[in-house]
Scaffold this motif. Sequence first.
Motif, short mmCIF file in Angstrom:
data_model
loop_
_atom_site.label_atom_id
_atom_site.label_comp_id
_atom_site.label_asym_id
_atom_site.label_seq_id
_atom_site.Cartn_x
_atom_site.Cartn_y
_atom_site.Cartn_z
N PRO A 170 4.41 76.67 69.09
CA PRO A 170 5.28 76.37 67.94
C PRO A 170 6.48 75.53 68.34
N ASP A 171 7.28 75.18 67.35
CA ASP A 171 8.44 74.31 67.59
C ASP A 171 9.51 74.98 68.46
N VAL A 173 10.44 79.01 70.63
CA VAL A 173 10.00 80.34 71.02
C VAL A 173 10.75 81.40 70.22
N SER A 174 10.01 82.33 69.63
CA SER A 174 10.62 83.44 68.90
C SER A 174 11.15 84.48 69.88
N ASN A 175 12.05 85.33 69.41
CA ASN A 175 12.52 86.39 70.28
C ASN A 175 11.44 87.44 70.49
N PHE A 176 11.69 88.36 71.40
CA PHE A 176 10.66 89.32 71.81
C PHE A 176 10.18 90.19 70.65
N LYS A 177 11.10 90.65 69.84
CA LYS A 177 10.72 91.52 68.72
C LYS A 177 9.88 90.76 67.69
N ASP A 178 10.29 89.55 67.35
CA ASP A 178 9.53 88.77 66.38
C ASP A 178 8.14 88.42 66.92
N THR A 179 8.07 88.12 68.21
CA THR A 179 6.77 87.84 68.83
C THR A 179 5.87 89.07 68.76
N SER A 180 6.43 90.24 68.98
CA SER A 180 5.65 91.48 68.91
C SER A 180 5.09 91.69 67.51
N ARG A 181 5.87 91.33 66.51
CA ARG A 181 5.38 91.47 65.13
C ARG A 181 4.20 90.53 64.87
N VAL A 182 4.27 89.32 65.40
CA VAL A 182 3.14 88.39 65.26
C VAL A 182 1.91 88.97 65.96
N LEU A 183 2.09 89.54 67.14
CA LEU A 183 0.97 90.14 67.87
C LEU A 183 0.41 91.36 67.14
N ALA A 184 1.21 91.95 66.29
CA ALA A 184 0.71 93.06 65.47
C ALA A 184 -0.17 92.56 64.33
N PHE A 186 0.97 89.97 61.94
CA PHE A 186 1.72 89.48 60.78
C PHE A 186 2.18 88.04 61.06
N SER A 187 1.77 87.12 60.22
CA SER A 187 2.03 85.71 60.44
C SER A 187 3.51 85.38 60.30
N ASP A 188 3.98 84.47 61.17
CA ASP A 188 5.34 83.95 61.03
C ASP A 188 5.33 82.57 60.38
N GLY A 189 4.13 82.15 59.91
CA GLY A 189 4.02 80.88 59.21
C GLY A 189 4.07 79.66 60.09
N ARG A 190 3.89 79.86 61.41
CA ARG A 190 4.02 78.72 62.31
C ARG A 190 2.75 78.43 63.10
N ALA A 191 1.63 78.97 62.66
CA ALA A 191 0.38 78.78 63.40
C ALA A 191 -0.04 77.32 63.47
#
Length: 224
Positions: A170-171, A173-184, A186-191
């Motif tokens: 992505p454009d 790097v997300s923080n660790f918590k937000d990255t963990s949510r994506v790995l769960a 849930f899309s962050d809209g940046r795929a």
Amino acid sequence: MTYDEKTLAGLNKDAAEIIGRYPVKRSALLPLLHLVQSIEGYVSPNGIAFCAQQVELTSAEVSAVATFYTQYKRRPNGEYAVGVCTNTLCAIMGGDEIYRTVSERLGVGHDETTPDGKVTLERIECNAACDYAPVMMVNWEFFDDQTPQSALKLVDDILAGKDITPTRGPDKVSNFKDTSRVLAGFSDGRADQDQGIGAPSLAGLKVAKEQGWSENQGRKEAGE
């Protein structure tokens, strides 16, 4: 300590969505662990108990899974997980020197976090990016073809609160918590921000095409 009412309500809603993706509840355990990690920045005793209740396992069974995989942290992690690959190829290409340099700059060693909670440093195993060695990862985004100098700039930018952009992905790097949510899950809209496959990854395919090699030809030569 338990989750507050608002946090628990959000967790229950997200957990129901995750569990609904699987025919068997316990199959949802891995993304659920990422989910609780996205709340506290690690898999806490609260998180273990929550996951156990959701998938009808014991806390001991959930803990056994959480301690097996290195992406699950059992104590508070930094805002950015900075990993330096020191497996064979990356090591001989400079990974050990990169790790030493970064460790000295941050003042922490393997699996240790800077006092400000900004960075957790790790030695990491092969990330299947040998064509870009030596490789670093920040919250599991790739930083390819690193040098001690580029690695120092990377961690200095993190410490300064600047956005950092991976080599592939992505454009920023997300923080660790937000990255963990994506790995769960849930899309962050940046795929769609990924830059695609780089030239080094396609080098073997290029040679095969130039030589007229094919999978069927290889099988025939092997007598299959």
